[in-house]
Design a protein around this motif. Sequence first.
Motif, PDB file in Angstrom:
ATOM      1  N   MET A   1     -10.994  -5.460   9.959  1.00  7.44           N
ATOM      2  CA  MET A   1      -9.818  -4.704   9.528  1.00  7.44           C
ATOM      3  C   MET A   1      -8.561  -5.565   9.605  1.00  7.44           C
ATOM      4  O   MET A   1      -7.700  -5.527   8.712  1.00  7.44           O
ATOM      5  CB  MET A   1      -9.655  -3.442  10.371  1.00  7.44           C
ATOM      6  N   GLU A   2      -8.444  -6.358  10.663  1.00 13.11           N
ATOM      7  CA  GLU A   2      -7.308  -7.273  10.773  1.00 13.11           C
ATOM      8  C   GLU A   2      -7.355  -8.329   9.672  1.00 13.11           C
ATOM      9  O   GLU A   2      -6.326  -8.688   9.095  1.00 13.11           O
ATOM     10  CB  GLU A   2      -7.315  -7.956  12.138  1.00 13.11           C
ATOM     11  N   GLU A   3      -8.565  -8.811   9.373  1.00 12.67           N
ATOM     12  CA  GLU A   3      -8.710  -9.818   8.319  1.00 12.67           C
ATOM     13  C   GLU A   3      -8.368  -9.229   6.950  1.00 12.67           C
ATOM     14  O   GLU A   3      -7.752  -9.894   6.111  1.00 12.67           O
ATOM     15  CB  GLU A   3     -10.139 -10.366   8.320  1.00 12.67           C
ATOM     16  N   TYR A   4      -8.757  -7.963   6.722  1.00 14.42           N
ATOM     17  CA  TYR A   4      -8.404  -7.314   5.451  1.00 14.42           C
ATOM     18  C   TYR A   4      -6.894  -7.258   5.271  1.00 14.42           C
ATOM     19  O   TYR A   4      -6.370  -7.514   4.188  1.00 14.42           O
ATOM     20  CB  TYR A   4      -8.967  -5.893   5.408  1.00 14.42           C
ATOM     21  N   GLN A   5      -6.184  -6.886   6.333  1.00 13.62           N
ATOM     22  CA  GLN A   5      -4.734  -6.805   6.248  1.00 13.62           C
ATOM     23  C   GLN A   5      -4.128  -8.182   5.955  1.00 13.62           C
ATOM     24  O   GLN A   5      -3.177  -8.298   5.173  1.00 13.62           O
ATOM     25  CB  GLN A   5      -4.161  -6.255   7.563  1.00 13.62           C
ATOM     26  N   ARG A   6      -4.692  -9.204   6.563  1.00  9.36           N
ATOM     27  CA  ARG A   6      -4.196 -10.559   6.343  1.00  9.36           C
ATOM     28  C   ARG A   6      -4.497 -11.019   4.921  1.00  9.36           C
ATOM     29  O   ARG A   6      -3.654 -11.636   4.258  1.00  9.36           O
ATOM     30  CB  ARG A   6      -4.819 -11.495   7.373  1.00  9.36           C
ATOM     31  N   MET A   7      -5.719 -10.726   4.438  1.00  4.02           N
ATOM     32  CA  MET A   7      -6.102 -11.145   3.092  1.00  4.02           C
ATOM     33  C   MET A   7      -5.344 -10.385   2.023  1.00  4.02           C
ATOM     34  O   MET A   7      -5.146 -10.890   0.917  1.00  4.02           O
ATOM     35  CB  MET A   7      -7.608 -10.949   2.894  1.00  4.02           C
ATOM     36  N   ASN A   8      -4.936  -9.163   2.312  1.00  2.64           N
ATOM     37  CA  ASN A   8      -4.262  -8.347   1.318  1.00  2.64           C
ATOM     38  C   ASN A   8      -2.977  -8.999   0.819  1.00  2.64           C
ATOM     39  O   ASN A   8      -2.573  -8.809  -0.331  1.00  2.64           O
ATOM     40  CB  ASN A   8      -3.943  -6.965   1.898  1.00  2.64           C
ATOM     41  N   GLY A   9      -2.321  -9.771   1.691  1.00  2.81           N
ATOM     42  CA  GLY A   9      -1.101 -10.445   1.288  1.00  2.81           C
ATOM     43  C   GLY A   9      -1.299 -11.899   0.931  1.00  2.81           C
ATOM     44  O   GLY A   9      -0.336 -12.584   0.570  1.00  2.81           O
ATOM     45  N   THR A  10      -2.540 -12.402   1.018  1.00  6.26           N
ATOM     46  CA  THR A  10      -2.788 -13.812   0.721  1.00  6.26           C
ATOM     47  C   THR A  10      -3.872 -13.964  -0.343  1.00  6.26           C
ATOM     48  O   THR A  10      -3.575 -14.017  -1.527  1.00  6.26           O
ATOM     49  CB  THR A  10      -3.198 -14.546   1.998  1.00  6.26           C
ATOM     50  N   TYR A  11      -5.153 -13.996   0.087  1.00  4.28           N
ATOM     51  CA  TYR A  11      -6.244 -14.253  -0.844  1.00  4.28           C
ATOM     52  C   TYR A  11      -6.329 -13.189  -1.944  1.00  4.28           C
ATOM     53  O   TYR A  11      -6.367 -13.511  -3.133  1.00  4.28           O
ATOM     54  CB  TYR A  11      -7.581 -14.300  -0.098  1.00  4.28           C
ATOM     55  N   LEU A  12      -6.393 -11.916  -1.543  1.00  3.34           N
ATOM     56  CA  LEU A  12      -6.575 -10.860  -2.534  1.00  3.34           C
ATOM     57  C   LEU A  12      -5.380 -10.774  -3.480  1.00  3.34           C
ATOM     58  O   LEU A  12      -5.542 -10.471  -4.654  1.00  3.34           O
ATOM     59  CB  LEU A  12      -6.792  -9.518  -1.823  1.00  3.34           C
ATOM     60  N   LYS A  13      -4.193 -11.044  -2.970  1.00  2.14           N
ATOM     61  CA  LYS A  13      -3.015 -11.026  -3.834  1.00  2.14           C
ATOM     62  C   LYS A  13      -3.099 -12.138  -4.872  1.00  2.14           C
ATOM     63  O   LYS A  13      -2.711 -11.964  -6.028  1.00  2.14           O
ATOM     64  CB  LYS A  13      -1.758 -11.184  -2.987  1.00  2.14           C
ATOM     65  N   ALA A  14      -3.621 -13.276  -4.460  1.00  5.77           N
ATOM     66  CA  ALA A  14      -3.758 -14.392  -5.395  1.00  5.77           C
ATOM     67  C   ALA A  14      -4.830 -14.132  -6.441  1.00  5.77           C
ATOM     68  O   ALA A  14      -4.745 -14.618  -7.574  1.00  5.77           O
ATOM     69  CB  ALA A  14      -4.074 -15.677  -4.625  1.00  5.77           C
ATOM     70  N   PHE A  15      -5.875 -13.338  -6.048  1.00  5.27           N
ATOM     71  CA  PHE A  15      -6.934 -13.041  -6.998  1.00  5.27           C
ATOM     72  C   PHE A  15      -6.472 -12.080  -8.089  1.00  5.27           C
ATOM     73  O   PHE A  15      -6.983 -12.091  -9.201  1.00  5.27           O
ATOM     74  CB  PHE A  15      -8.133 -12.413  -6.276  1.00  5.27           C
ATOM     75  N   ARG A  16      -5.530 -11.199  -7.744  1.00  9.17           N
ATOM     76  CA  ARG A  16      -5.107 -10.170  -8.692  1.00  9.17           C
ATOM     77  C   ARG A  16      -4.285 -10.783  -9.829  1.00  9.17           C
ATOM     78  O   ARG A  16      -3.520 -11.716  -9.642  1.00  9.17           O
ATOM     79  CB  ARG A  16      -4.264  -9.109  -7.989  1.00  9.17           C
ATOM     80  N   ARG A  17      -4.422 -10.194 -10.999  1.00 10.58           N
ATOM     81  CA  ARG A  17      -3.560 -10.566 -12.116  1.00 10.58           C
ATOM     82  C   ARG A  17      -2.201  -9.918 -11.897  1.00 10.58           C
ATOM     83  O   ARG A  17      -2.106  -8.720 -11.647  1.00 10.58           O
ATOM     84  CB  ARG A  17      -4.173 -10.083 -13.437  1.00 10.58           C
ATOM     85  N   GLN A  18      -1.147 -10.708 -12.000  1.00 12.02           N
ATOM     86  CA  GLN A  18       0.191 -10.181 -11.791  1.00 12.02           C
ATOM     87  C   GLN A  18       0.553  -9.195 -12.900  1.00 12.02           C
ATOM     88  O   GLN A  18       0.374  -9.474 -14.081  1.00 12.02           O
ATOM     89  CB  GLN A  18       1.206 -11.323 -11.754  1.00 12.02           C
ATOM     90  N   LEU A  19       1.072  -8.044 -12.534  1.00 13.85           N
ATOM     91  CA  LEU A  19       1.463  -7.031 -13.507  1.00 13.85           C
ATOM     92  C   LEU A  19       2.837  -7.363 -14.087  1.00 13.85           C
ATOM     93  O   LEU A  19       3.665  -8.000 -13.443  1.00 13.85           O
ATOM     94  CB  LEU A  19       1.509  -5.653 -12.839  1.00 13.85           C
ATOM     95  N   PRO A  20       3.112  -6.916 -15.308  1.00 17.49           N
ATOM     96  CA  PRO A  20       4.446  -7.120 -15.886  1.00 17.49           C
ATOM     97  C   PRO A  20       5.474  -6.257 -15.181  1.00 17.49           C
ATOM     98  O   PRO A  20       5.158  -5.478 -14.278  1.00 17.49           O
ATOM     99  CB  PRO A  20       4.258  -6.694 -17.354  1.00 17.49           C
ATOM    100  N   ILE A  21       6.713  -6.347 -15.623  1.00 16.67           N
ATOM    101  CA  ILE A  21       7.792  -5.643 -14.947  1.00 16.67           C
ATOM    102  C   ILE A  21       7.620  -4.130 -14.991  1.00 16.67           C
ATOM    103  O   ILE A  21       8.136  -3.397 -14.147  1.00 16.67           O
ATOM    104  CB  ILE A  21       9.151  -6.059 -15.573  1.00 16.67           C
TER     105      ILE A  21
END
Length: 307
Positions: free
Chosen positions: A265-285
């Motif tokens: 659970m701690e790792e998920y929280q950490r990944m949510n702002g790092t790895y997983l954020k980088a994997f996601r396609r950035q949304l437009p404005i």
Amino acid sequence: MGVWNCIVQPTWTVEQLGLPVMLPRAQALRRTEQAQAIANLLRQCPAEEFTAAFSDLRALLADDSLLLQEAPGLCAWHNKVHFTPVRTPVCQVLLTCHNALEENRFFDPQARVSFKYDHARGEASDFQAHAQEDGKAEMWRRALEEALGAYVSQHYPKGLCSVFIKDTAMRKILVACIQASVSKSSPFWSGLWKSEWTFTLTPSTSTQVTGTINVQAHYFEGGNIHLTACKEVTESLPVSSRMQAIRAFVKLVEISEGQLQAGLMEEYQRMNGTYLKAFRRQLPITHSLIDWEKIMTGRIVKAPTLH
């Protein structure tokens, strides 16, 4: 003492699958290479997605003879490695290397039956009585499975556990296996939790307990993220009586698995702002996905010229 590690794998690469990066039409894979590529793919397949992956490979390969040649061994390996549960009116047991017999037969020590298992179809049949020793080891095994079963039913809604006796030259060892899996095809994810524990029966006042906990999670909506976590445990437990030792063992399992879950659970929280954020396609404005099909099929209207 426990050690655990966590690996996030964004996707499979052709190098990991054993396939060449470029495959011109003139350099078609030989059948042995095709068989190796199929084996690599299916060995990496999550527990709840084996059937779907096999069907997709069948459609892509269009060579049933090769698949039928490789399927029995791969299915058997997959079921035993992932502790596939068998739930029938006759017995409920996990398929493991510890209860495997010859000719694809397995036994359930709790129900005292053996059965033949069709790994490709996932069906159990030909149930027969299976003799089990009624000695001291069996008393320990039954008591441990009952106590561990209560723990599993409380923490894993779809979980199952099995306990087996393993004979060695010096002593008897109880092997406890736990498995819980879930597949959500519409939300595009699947998960597996399994653990294997050994409990040595000794005449001394303490015993050695070792355990390995494995967790797999696969998310595949618009991408392919595969998380694998492993924790190894080694502890020495006091033994004053059978019930005391079993209660201490189940408590150790509960604490160890709880620590791994908290760490994840701690790792998920950490990944949510790092790895997983980088994997996601950035949304437009507008914070909404672009409908590319609508853009491609829409007509371009020329704006009128103002004079």
